[in-house]
Design a protein around this motif. Structure first.
Motif: not given
Length: 228
Positions: A107-127
């Motif tokens: 097990k050499t990798e850990n993290g988040f499959d869904q860190l942040i939604s692309l909808k929220m990420f691409n929304d310019s108002s979120n920065g």
């Protein structure tokens, strides 16, 4: 506060995604960085790790850069914190796993499959994606166990626990201490000590006989209790 250990800044995120797509890649691996005595790297899926149900999300993982750094049977426990920079508010969105993550040879990798939604990420108002630029970061806190551990185990009547010492012409033995041959019980070497006239505490009154554990253990702190 910005990430203490590593920041990945991407200028022209759209071109970055196009480049990955044209080369048939779905992820980007960062340069290695050191923390807690190990080298790590960020693994970013800008369109989500589909194999792990990360569709329509940013997927982000922390991988150990040198898997052979963890010997088989060993493990490294860490607390992970990921960052996404908010350009409008000049602050970071932090995502921290409540659970400790474990790394080992399988097990050499850990993290988040869904860190942040692309909808929220691409929304310019979120920065998070501003002027086609974005930044991700990570902090890695390695948990080092430095506590002392003591183990006590009991061996009942070992098969090699019998030893006989035949002494001929006992009456001719002078005073002082006489030693038997060494013998082995459960990987430990022993011998008998005999004082025909008694040891200093029983001189001239009793025959004294002792069991001695020889100092040959690779663990100097080892203690052995015996019943004879």
């Amino acid at each position: 506060m910005p990430p203490a250990h590593y920041t990945l800044k991407i200028e022209s995120f759209s071109r970055f995604c196009e480049l990955l797509e044209t080369t048939g890649l779905v992820k980007y691996e960062s340069d290695a960085f050191a923390s807690g005595g190990y080298n790590w790297k960020l693994v970013l899926y800008p369109s989500g790790n589909v194999k792990r149900d990360g569709s329509d999300h940013i997927s982000l993982y922390l991988a150990i850069a040198e898997p052979n750094a963890i010997p088989p049977g060993s493990q490294v426990d860490v607390i992970l914190k990921f960052f996404v920079f908010d350009h409008l508010r000049d602050e970071y969105l932090t995502i921290q796993d409540d659970n400790m993550r474990r790394y080992h040879s399988l097990k050499t990798e850990n993290g988040f499959d869904q860190l942040i939604s692309l909808k929220m990420f691409n929304d310019s108002s979120n920065g998070y994606l501003f002027d086609d630029c974005c930044a991700f970061g990570a902090e890695v806190h390695v948990i080092k166990y430095e506590g002392k551990v003591e183990r006590f185990y009991f061996i009942k009547e070992p098969k090699d626990g019998n030893f006989s010492w035949k002494i001929e012409r006992f009456s001719t033995l002078c005073g002082g201490c006489h030693y038997s041959k060494e013998y082995t019980v459960r990987k430990h070497k022993w011998r008998l000590l005999l004082f025909p006239k008694g040891d200093p505490r029983a001189s001239g009154k009793s025959l004294s006989l002792f069991l001695e554990l020889l100092n040959n253990s690779p663990l100097p702190q080892l203690r052995v209790y015996s019943r004879i």
